[in-house]
Design a protein around this motif. Structure first.
Motif, mmCIF file in Angstrom:
data_model
loop_
_atom_site.group_PDB
_atom_site.id
_atom_site.type_symbol
_atom_site.label_atom_id
_atom_site.label_comp_id
_atom_site.label_asym_id
_atom_site.label_seq_id
_atom_site.Cartn_x
_atom_site.Cartn_y
_atom_site.Cartn_z
ATOM 1 N N ARG A 224 0.822 -1.212 0.000
ATOM 2 C CA ARG A 224 0.000 0.000 0.000
ATOM 3 C C ARG A 224 0.857 1.264 0.000
ATOM 4 O O ARG A 224 0.471 2.287 -0.565
ATOM 5 C CB ARG A 224 -0.924 0.018 1.215
ATOM 6 N N THR A 225 2.029 1.211 0.628
ATOM 7 C CA THR A 225 2.899 2.386 0.623
ATOM 8 C C THR A 225 3.333 2.737 -0.786
ATOM 9 O O THR A 225 3.496 3.917 -1.118
ATOM 10 C CB THR A 225 4.132 2.135 1.512
ATOM 11 N N LEU A 226 3.521 1.737 -1.642
ATOM 12 C CA LEU A 226 4.009 1.965 -2.996
ATOM 13 C C LEU A 226 2.897 1.860 -4.031
ATOM 14 O O LEU A 226 3.149 1.501 -5.177
ATOM 15 C CB LEU A 226 5.137 0.974 -3.307
ATOM 16 N N GLY A 227 1.680 2.159 -3.641
ATOM 17 C CA GLY A 227 0.609 2.380 -4.595
ATOM 18 C C GLY A 227 -0.172 1.176 -5.048
ATOM 19 O O GLY A 227 -0.952 1.285 -6.002
ATOM 20 N N GLY A 228 -0.002 0.015 -4.427
ATOM 21 C CA GLY A 228 -0.717 -1.179 -4.850
ATOM 22 C C GLY A 228 -2.008 -1.393 -4.085
ATOM 23 O O GLY A 228 -2.232 -0.792 -3.025
ATOM 24 N N GLU A 229 -2.868 -2.243 -4.612
ATOM 25 C CA GLU A 229 -4.090 -2.665 -3.941
ATOM 26 C C GLU A 229 -3.872 -4.071 -3.408
ATOM 27 O O GLU A 229 -3.346 -4.937 -4.105
ATOM 28 C CB GLU A 229 -5.273 -2.649 -4.911
ATOM 29 N N VAL A 230 -4.313 -4.308 -2.185
ATOM 30 C CA VAL A 230 -4.048 -5.586 -1.537
ATOM 31 C C VAL A 230 -5.254 -5.978 -0.702
ATOM 32 O O VAL A 230 -5.972 -5.125 -0.165
ATOM 33 C CB VAL A 230 -2.772 -5.491 -0.655
ATOM 34 N N SER A 231 -5.484 -7.284 -0.621
ATOM 35 C CA SER A 231 -6.575 -7.803 0.196
ATOM 36 C C SER A 231 -6.237 -9.231 0.603
ATOM 37 O O SER A 231 -5.206 -9.792 0.199
ATOM 38 C CB SER A 231 -7.900 -7.742 -0.575
ATOM 39 N N TRP A 232 -7.144 -9.830 1.379
ATOM 40 C CA TRP A 232 -6.948 -11.180 1.901
ATOM 41 C C TRP A 232 -8.326 -11.772 2.162
ATOM 42 O O TRP A 232 -9.360 -11.135 1.906
ATOM 43 C CB TRP A 232 -6.113 -11.137 3.179
ATOM 44 N N SER A 233 -8.342 -12.957 2.689
ATOM 45 C CA SER A 233 -9.607 -13.615 2.962
ATOM 46 C C SER A 233 -10.325 -12.900 4.112
ATOM 47 O O SER A 233 -9.717 -12.576 5.133
ATOM 48 C CB SER A 233 -9.379 -15.084 3.318
ATOM 49 N N SER A 234 -11.618 -12.658 3.941
ATOM 50 C CA SER A 234 -12.381 -11.959 4.977
ATOM 51 C C SER A 234 -12.500 -12.769 6.256
ATOM 52 O O SER A 234 -12.719 -12.205 7.329
ATOM 53 C CB SER A 234 -13.778 -11.617 4.445
ATOM 54 N N SER A 235 -12.350 -14.080 6.174
ATOM 55 C CA SER A 235 -12.393 -14.909 7.375
ATOM 56 C C SER A 235 -11.080 -14.897 8.143
ATOM 57 O O SER A 235 -11.024 -15.377 9.271
ATOM 58 C CB SER A 235 -12.752 -16.351 6.996
ATOM 59 N N GLN A 236 -10.027 -14.378 7.541
ATOM 60 C CA GLN A 236 -8.727 -14.329 8.202
ATOM 61 C C GLN A 236 -8.619 -13.130 9.136
ATOM 62 O O GLN A 236 -8.159 -13.254 10.270
ATOM 63 C CB GLN A 236 -7.613 -14.267 7.153
ATOM 64 N N ALA A 237 -9.024 -11.956 8.669
ATOM 65 C CA ALA A 237 -8.955 -10.739 9.468
ATOM 66 C C ALA A 237 -9.891 -9.712 8.869
ATOM 67 O O ALA A 237 -10.299 -9.821 7.698
ATOM 68 C CB ALA A 237 -7.516 -10.198 9.527
ATOM 69 N N ALA A 238 -10.220 -8.710 9.659
ATOM 70 C CA ALA A 238 -11.113 -7.653 9.186
ATOM 71 C C ALA A 238 -10.359 -6.717 8.249
ATOM 72 O O ALA A 238 -9.135 -6.621 8.287
ATOM 73 C CB ALA A 238 -11.668 -6.869 10.380
ATOM 74 N N GLY A 239 -11.124 -6.036 7.390
ATOM 75 C CA GLY A 239 -10.532 -5.037 6.512
ATOM 76 C C GLY A 239 -10.312 -5.482 5.087
ATOM 77 O O GLY A 239 -9.776 -4.708 4.284
ATOM 78 N N ALA A 240 -10.684 -6.692 4.717
ATOM 79 C CA ALA A 240 -10.492 -7.160 3.340
ATOM 80 C C ALA A 240 -11.357 -6.343 2.385
ATOM 81 O O ALA A 240 -12.519 -6.040 2.679
ATOM 82 C CB ALA A 240 -10.835 -8.642 3.234
ATOM 83 N N THR A 241 -10.794 -5.982 1.242
ATOM 84 C CA THR A 241 -11.498 -5.130 0.273
ATOM 85 C C THR A 241 -12.003 -5.898 -0.935
ATOM 86 O O THR A 241 -12.901 -5.425 -1.620
ATOM 87 C CB THR A 241 -10.560 -3.998 -0.194
#
Length: 371
Positions: A189-206
Protein backbone atom coordinates in the motif's frame (compact mmCIF):
# COMPACT_ATOMS: atom_id res chain seq x y z
CA UNK A 1 4.84 0.51 38.31
CA UNK A 2 4.63 -1.84 41.22
CA UNK A 3 3.70 -4.95 39.28
CA UNK A 4 6.25 -7.10 37.53
CA UNK A 5 4.11 -8.22 34.56
CA UNK A 6 3.01 -6.24 31.53
CA UNK A 7 -0.65 -5.27 31.48
CA UNK A 8 -2.79 -5.69 28.39
CA UNK A 9 -3.53 -1.96 28.38
CA UNK A 10 0.17 -1.16 27.93
CA UNK A 11 0.54 -3.61 25.04
CA UNK A 12 -2.58 -2.20 23.35
CA UNK A 13 -1.29 1.37 23.69
CA UNK A 14 2.11 0.46 22.17
CA UNK A 15 0.37 -1.40 19.36
CA UNK A 16 -1.78 1.66 18.64
CA UNK A 17 1.26 3.96 18.40
CA UNK A 18 3.08 1.55 16.07
CA UNK A 19 0.06 1.32 13.76
CA UNK A 20 -0.28 5.11 13.71
CA UNK A 21 3.34 5.44 12.58
CA UNK A 22 2.84 2.80 9.86
CA UNK A 23 -0.24 4.68 8.65
CA UNK A 24 1.84 7.84 8.36
CA UNK A 25 4.46 6.06 6.26
CA UNK A 26 1.70 4.69 4.01
CA UNK A 27 0.11 8.13 3.61
CA UNK A 28 3.42 9.90 2.96
CA UNK A 29 4.79 7.08 0.71
CA UNK A 30 8.18 7.52 2.36
CA UNK A 31 9.30 3.87 2.46
CA UNK A 32 12.72 3.27 0.86
CA UNK A 33 14.18 -0.10 1.88
CA UNK A 34 13.06 -3.44 3.32
CA UNK A 35 15.10 -6.39 4.53
CA UNK A 36 13.83 -9.63 6.09
CA UNK A 37 16.24 -11.14 8.62
CA UNK A 38 16.10 -13.66 11.44
CA UNK A 39 15.64 -10.92 14.06
CA UNK A 40 12.73 -9.32 12.22
CA UNK A 41 11.91 -7.11 9.25
CA UNK A 42 13.99 -3.96 8.83
CA UNK A 43 12.41 -0.89 7.24
CA UNK A 44 13.82 2.47 6.24
CA UNK A 45 11.76 5.56 5.43
CA UNK A 46 12.76 9.09 4.52
CA UNK A 47 10.91 11.48 6.83
CA UNK A 48 11.51 15.22 6.48
CA UNK A 49 14.80 14.57 4.71
CA UNK A 50 16.10 12.14 7.36
CA UNK A 51 16.46 8.38 6.98
CA UNK A 52 14.64 6.56 9.78
CA UNK A 53 15.38 2.85 10.20
CA UNK A 54 13.46 0.51 12.50
CA UNK A 55 12.89 -3.21 12.94
CA UNK A 56 9.63 -5.01 13.62
CA UNK A 57 9.63 -8.56 15.02
CA UNK A 58 8.02 -11.47 13.27
CA UNK A 59 4.48 -12.33 14.36
CA UNK A 60 5.42 -15.27 16.58
CA UNK A 61 4.44 -16.06 20.14
CA UNK A 62 7.06 -14.77 22.56
CA UNK A 63 8.17 -15.98 25.95
CA UNK A 64 9.08 -13.29 28.47
CA UNK A 65 12.57 -13.83 29.95
CA UNK A 66 12.70 -14.35 33.69
CA UNK A 67 15.95 -12.42 34.24
CA UNK A 68 14.55 -9.04 33.09
CA UNK A 69 13.11 -6.54 35.55
CA UNK A 70 10.04 -5.31 33.68
CA UNK A 71 9.30 -2.66 36.30
CA UNK A 72 12.37 -0.72 35.11
CA UNK A 73 11.49 -1.36 31.47
CA UNK A 74 7.97 -0.04 32.01
CA UNK A 75 9.37 3.13 33.57
CA UNK A 76 11.34 3.86 30.39
CA UNK A 77 8.35 2.78 28.28
CA UNK A 78 6.16 5.41 29.91
CA UNK A 79 8.50 8.13 28.63
CA UNK A 80 8.83 6.71 25.10
CA UNK A 81 5.07 6.22 24.74
CA UNK A 82 4.53 9.91 25.48
CA UNK A 83 7.35 10.89 23.12
CA UNK A 84 6.13 8.75 20.23
CA UNK A 85 2.58 10.00 20.69
CA UNK A 86 3.75 13.60 20.29
CA UNK A 87 5.92 12.64 17.28
CA UNK A 88 2.94 10.98 15.59
CA UNK A 89 0.83 14.07 16.27
CA UNK A 90 3.41 16.33 14.61
CA UNK A 91 3.85 13.98 11.65
CA UNK A 92 0.11 13.75 11.05
CA UNK A 93 -0.12 17.53 11.20
CA UNK A 94 2.40 17.86 8.35
CA UNK A 95 0.06 15.82 6.08
CA UNK A 96 -3.14 17.55 7.29
CA UNK A 97 -4.44 14.29 8.75
CA UNK A 98 -6.67 13.92 11.78
CA UNK A 99 -4.98 12.78 14.96
CA UNK A 100 -5.97 10.39 16.46
CA UNK A 101 -6.36 8.92 12.95
CA UNK A 102 -9.79 8.56 11.40
CA UNK A 103 -10.80 6.46 8.43
CA UNK A 104 -12.55 7.84 5.39
CA UNK A 105 -15.17 5.12 5.76
CA UNK A 106 -16.51 6.78 8.90
CA UNK A 107 -17.69 10.34 8.63
CA UNK A 108 -18.24 10.92 12.36
CA UNK A 109 -16.22 10.18 15.46
CA UNK A 110 -16.38 6.41 15.49
CA UNK A 111 -14.28 4.70 18.14
CA UNK A 112 -16.03 1.34 17.93
CA UNK A 113 -14.26 -2.00 17.83
CA UNK A 114 -14.98 -2.28 14.11
CA UNK A 115 -13.19 1.00 13.43
CA UNK A 116 -10.18 -0.14 15.46
CA UNK A 117 -10.00 -3.42 13.53
CA UNK A 118 -10.18 -1.64 10.18
CA UNK A 119 -7.52 0.81 11.31
CA UNK A 120 -5.24 -2.08 12.33
CA UNK A 121 -5.65 -3.72 8.91
CA UNK A 122 -3.72 -0.85 7.18
CA UNK A 123 -5.91 -1.38 4.12
CA UNK A 124 -7.98 1.83 4.24
CA UNK A 125 -7.11 5.48 3.72
CA UNK A 126 -7.12 8.03 6.52
CA UNK A 127 -9.38 11.05 6.66
CA UNK A 128 -7.68 14.42 6.02
CA UNK A 129 -8.35 17.78 7.61
CA UNK A 130 -9.51 20.71 5.43
CA UNK A 131 -6.54 22.63 4.02
CA UNK A 132 -6.46 26.33 4.80
CA UNK A 133 -6.04 28.73 1.90
CA UNK A 134 -3.48 30.76 3.81
CA UNK A 135 -0.97 27.94 3.78
CA UNK A 136 1.10 28.09 0.60
CA UNK A 137 3.89 25.86 -0.57
CA UNK A 138 7.00 27.81 -1.54
CA UNK A 139 8.87 24.78 -2.89
CA UNK A 140 8.41 25.98 -6.49
CA UNK A 141 9.98 29.35 -5.67
CA UNK A 142 12.90 27.56 -4.09
CA UNK A 143 13.33 25.41 -7.18
CA UNK A 144 13.37 28.43 -9.49
CA UNK A 145 16.23 29.95 -7.51
CA UNK A 146 18.50 26.98 -8.22
CA UNK A 147 21.02 26.79 -11.04
CA UNK A 148 19.88 25.04 -14.25
CA UNK A 149 22.16 22.04 -13.67
CA UNK A 150 21.00 21.59 -10.08
CA UNK A 151 17.39 22.13 -11.11
CA UNK A 152 17.67 19.43 -13.80
CA UNK A 153 19.23 17.01 -11.31
CA UNK A 154 16.48 17.74 -8.80
CA UNK A 155 13.77 17.21 -11.41
CA UNK A 156 15.32 13.89 -12.38
CA UNK A 157 15.49 12.81 -8.73
CA UNK A 158 11.86 13.83 -8.22
CA UNK A 159 10.78 11.83 -11.26
CA UNK A 160 12.59 8.72 -10.00
CA UNK A 161 11.05 9.21 -6.57
CA UNK A 162 7.55 9.55 -8.01
CA UNK A 163 8.08 6.47 -10.16
CA UNK A 164 9.25 4.48 -7.13
CA UNK A 165 6.27 5.63 -5.06
CA UNK A 166 4.01 4.09 -7.73
CA UNK A 167 5.97 0.85 -7.98
CA UNK A 168 2.94 -1.42 -7.40
CA UNK A 169 0.44 0.89 -9.12
CA UNK A 170 -1.86 -1.23 -11.27
CA UNK A 171 -1.14 -4.36 -9.21
CA UNK A 172 -4.06 -5.98 -7.43
CA UNK A 173 -2.57 -8.46 -4.99
CA UNK A 174 -4.25 -11.13 -2.89
CA UNK A 175 -2.50 -12.59 0.16
CA UNK A 176 -2.62 -16.20 1.27
CA UNK A 177 -3.25 -17.20 4.86
CA UNK A 178 0.30 -18.37 5.45
CA UNK A 179 1.97 -15.08 4.42
CA UNK A 180 3.03 -12.21 6.75
CA UNK A 181 -0.10 -10.14 6.13
CA UNK A 182 0.70 -6.93 8.02
CA UNK A 183 4.18 -6.50 6.54
CA UNK A 184 3.03 -7.16 2.98
CA UNK A 185 0.02 -4.85 3.29
CA UNK A 186 2.24 -2.09 4.65
CA UNK A 187 4.80 -2.39 1.83
CA UNK A 188 2.33 -2.83 -1.03
CA UNK A 189 0.00 0.00 0.00
CA UNK A 190 2.90 2.39 0.62
CA UNK A 191 4.01 1.97 -3.00
CA UNK A 192 0.61 2.38 -4.59
CA UNK A 193 -0.72 -1.18 -4.85
CA UNK A 194 -4.09 -2.67 -3.94
CA UNK A 195 -4.05 -5.59 -1.54
CA UNK A 196 -6.58 -7.80 0.20
CA UNK A 197 -6.95 -11.18 1.90
CA UNK A 198 -9.61 -13.62 2.96
CA UNK A 199 -12.38 -11.96 4.98
CA UNK A 200 -12.39 -14.91 7.37
CA UNK A 201 -8.73 -14.33 8.20
CA UNK A 202 -8.95 -10.74 9.47
CA UNK A 203 -11.11 -7.65 9.19
CA UNK A 204 -10.53 -5.04 6.51
CA UNK A 205 -10.49 -7.16 3.34
CA UNK A 206 -11.50 -5.13 0.27
CA UNK A 207 -11.95 -7.90 -2.33
CA UNK A 208 -12.08 -11.68 -2.39
CA UNK A 209 -9.95 -14.38 -3.94
CA UNK A 210 -12.39 -14.87 -6.82
CA UNK A 211 -11.90 -11.31 -8.10
CA UNK A 212 -11.04 -11.42 -11.81
CA UNK A 213 -8.90 -8.26 -11.62
CA UNK A 214 -6.28 -9.81 -9.31
CA UNK A 215 -2.85 -9.69 -10.95
CA UNK A 216 -0.72 -11.43 -8.29
CA UNK A 217 -1.38 -13.83 -5.45
CA UNK A 218 1.21 -14.17 -2.68
CA UNK A 219 1.51 -17.74 -1.41
CA UNK A 220 4.07 -19.53 0.69
CA UNK A 221 3.14 -23.15 -0.03
CA UNK A 222 4.51 -25.21 -2.91
CA UNK A 223 1.08 -26.44 -3.99
CA UNK A 224 -2.39 -24.91 -4.17
CA UNK A 225 -5.65 -26.76 -4.40
CA UNK A 226 -6.99 -24.37 -7.03
CA UNK A 227 -5.23 -21.94 -9.34
CA UNK A 228 -6.54 -19.11 -11.48
CA UNK A 229 -4.90 -18.74 -14.88
CA UNK A 230 -5.35 -14.96 -14.99
CA UNK A 231 -2.88 -14.16 -12.19
CA UNK A 232 0.70 -14.84 -11.13
CA UNK A 233 1.42 -16.93 -8.03
CA UNK A 234 4.60 -15.74 -6.32
CA UNK A 235 6.33 -16.08 -2.96
CA UNK A 236 6.48 -13.18 -0.45
CA UNK A 237 10.14 -12.43 -1.20
CA UNK A 238 9.12 -11.07 -4.61
CA UNK A 239 7.53 -8.02 -2.95
CA UNK A 240 10.60 -7.19 -0.84
CA UNK A 241 13.06 -7.73 -3.68
CA UNK A 242 11.02 -5.46 -5.95
CA UNK A 243 11.25 -2.68 -3.36
CA UNK A 244 15.02 -3.00 -3.03
CA UNK A 245 15.49 -3.22 -6.81
CA UNK A 246 13.17 -0.21 -7.36
CA UNK A 247 11.36 -2.08 -10.14
CA UNK A 248 9.03 -5.00 -10.71
CA UNK A 249 11.20 -8.09 -11.05
CA UNK A 250 10.35 -11.06 -13.29
CA UNK A 251 8.09 -13.50 -11.48
CA UNK A 252 9.62 -16.67 -12.92
CA UNK A 253 12.24 -16.90 -10.14
CA UNK A 254 9.58 -16.56 -7.41
CA UNK A 255 7.06 -19.18 -8.43
CA UNK A 256 5.78 -21.45 -5.60
CA UNK A 257 8.25 -24.22 -4.85
CA UNK A 258 11.08 -22.58 -6.82
CA UNK A 259 14.53 -21.99 -5.33
CA UNK A 260 14.49 -18.31 -4.45
CA UNK A 261 17.36 -15.98 -5.39
CA UNK A 262 19.53 -14.50 -2.66
CA UNK A 263 17.73 -11.87 -0.57
CA UNK A 264 20.36 -9.13 -0.52
CA UNK A 265 20.44 -6.50 2.19
CA UNK A 266 19.95 -2.96 0.82
CA UNK A 267 21.59 -1.53 3.93
CA UNK A 268 25.05 -2.86 2.98
CA UNK A 269 26.93 -0.42 0.76
CA UNK A 270 29.43 -1.87 -1.68
CA UNK A 271 32.93 -0.82 -0.67
CA UNK A 272 36.25 -1.50 -2.32
CA UNK A 273 37.95 -4.65 -1.12
CA UNK A 274 34.80 -6.27 0.32
CA UNK A 275 32.99 -9.37 -0.86
CA UNK A 276 30.05 -8.88 -3.20
CA UNK A 277 27.67 -11.74 -4.04
CA UNK A 278 27.39 -12.51 -7.76
CA UNK A 279 23.71 -11.49 -7.71
CA UNK A 280 24.59 -8.04 -6.42
CA UNK A 281 27.38 -7.64 -8.97
CA UNK A 282 24.99 -8.58 -11.80
CA UNK A 283 22.40 -6.10 -10.49
CA UNK A 284 24.96 -3.30 -10.27
CA UNK A 285 26.22 -4.00 -13.79
CA UNK A 286 22.64 -4.02 -15.11
CA UNK A 287 21.95 -0.62 -13.53
CA UNK A 288 25.22 0.79 -14.87
CA UNK A 289 26.86 1.29 -11.47
CA UNK A 290 30.57 0.98 -10.87
CA UNK A 291 31.44 -2.34 -9.29
CA UNK A 292 34.18 -2.00 -6.64
CA UNK A 293 37.29 -4.03 -7.42
CA UNK A 294 38.20 -6.64 -4.83
CA UNK A 295 41.96 -6.47 -4.47
CA UNK A 296 43.01 -9.58 -2.62
CA UNK A 297 46.34 -9.74 -0.86
CA UNK A 298 48.56 -12.35 -2.44
CA UNK A 299 49.07 -15.42 -0.28
CA UNK A 300 52.30 -15.68 1.70
CA UNK A 301 55.08 -17.48 -0.08
CA UNK A 302 56.36 -20.70 1.37
CA UNK A 303 59.89 -21.00 2.75
CA UNK A 304 60.92 -23.35 -0.07
CA UNK A 305 59.77 -20.83 -2.71
CA UNK A 306 61.61 -17.98 -0.98
CA UNK A 307 64.81 -20.07 -0.78
CA UNK A 308 64.46 -21.07 -4.43
CA UNK A 309 64.02 -17.44 -5.53
CA UNK A 310 67.08 -16.41 -3.53
CA UNK A 311 69.12 -19.23 -5.09
CA UNK A 312 68.02 -18.17 -8.58
CA UNK A 313 66.15 -21.37 -9.34
CA UNK A 314 62.88 -19.51 -9.99
CA UNK A 315 63.02 -16.48 -12.25
CA UNK A 316 61.45 -13.34 -10.89
CA UNK A 317 58.71 -12.23 -13.27
CA UNK A 318 58.59 -8.70 -12.01
CA UNK A 319 59.93 -5.97 -14.23
CA UNK A 320 62.67 -3.55 -13.29
CA UNK A 321 60.18 -0.73 -12.79
CA UNK A 322 58.18 -2.90 -10.42
CA UNK A 323 61.33 -3.76 -8.48
CA UNK A 324 62.32 -0.13 -8.16
CA UNK A 325 58.84 0.81 -6.96
CA UNK A 326 58.90 -1.95 -4.35
CA UNK A 327 62.34 -0.88 -3.15
CA UNK A 328 61.22 2.73 -2.82
CA UNK A 329 58.19 1.62 -0.89
CA UNK A 330 60.30 -0.47 1.47
CA UNK A 331 62.70 2.43 2.04
CA UNK A 332 59.79 4.76 2.76
CA UNK A 333 58.39 2.29 5.30
CA UNK A 334 61.80 1.95 6.97
CA UNK A 335 62.11 5.74 7.23
CA UNK A 336 58.76 6.10 9.00
CA UNK A 337 58.68 7.18 12.65
CA UNK A 338 57.68 4.49 15.13
CA UNK A 339 54.24 5.97 15.73
CA UNK A 340 53.37 6.11 12.02
CA UNK A 341 54.96 2.70 11.48
CA UNK A 342 52.65 1.12 14.07
CA UNK A 343 49.67 2.80 12.45
CA UNK A 344 50.77 1.56 9.01
CA UNK A 345 51.16 -2.00 10.34
CA UNK A 346 47.65 -1.89 11.78
CA UNK A 347 46.21 -0.70 8.47
CA UNK A 348 48.01 -3.43 6.54
CA UNK A 349 46.93 -6.03 9.09
CA UNK A 350 43.27 -5.02 8.75
CA UNK A 351 43.55 -5.11 4.93
CA UNK A 352 45.10 -8.56 5.00
CA UNK A 353 42.43 -9.76 7.43
CA UNK A 354 39.66 -8.40 5.19
CA UNK A 355 41.16 -9.99 2.09
CA UNK A 356 41.38 -13.32 3.93
CA UNK A 357 37.71 -13.10 4.86
CA UNK A 358 36.78 -12.27 1.26
CA UNK A 359 38.77 -15.24 0.00
CA UNK A 360 37.02 -17.56 2.48
CA UNK A 361 33.59 -16.29 1.42
CA UNK A 362 34.42 -16.83 -2.25
CA UNK A 363 35.64 -20.35 -1.53
CA UNK A 364 32.49 -21.08 0.47
CA UNK A 365 30.29 -19.77 -2.34
CA UNK A 366 32.16 -21.89 -4.89
CA UNK A 367 31.71 -24.99 -2.72
CA UNK A 368 27.96 -24.33 -2.40
CA UNK A 369 27.53 -23.85 -6.14
CA UNK A 370 29.56 -27.00 -6.84
CA UNK A 371 27.41 -29.07 -4.49
Amino acid sequence: PQEGHIKAKVVKNCRRLALEFLHFVVASKSLKKVFVSIKGIYYQAEINGENVTWVMPHQFSQELPSDVDFRIMLTFLEFYVTLLGFINFRLYHTLNLHYPPKLQLFSGDDSSEESEDLLASLAHNLSARPVEDAEEDDSEAMDLSLEPALRAAQEKADQEKNRFQKLFAGCRIFLGRETPRESLVFVIRTLGGEVSWSSSQAAGATFGETDDDITHQIVDRPRQSHRYLTRYYVQPQWVYDCVNACKLLPVESYFPGADLPAHLSPFVEAAEGEYLPPEQVAMMEEEGEDVPVMELEPPQKSRKRKAAEEAGEIADERTEAKKEADEEKELAIMAMPKKKKRLYDRIMHSRQKKSTEVRKLKQRRAAVEKS
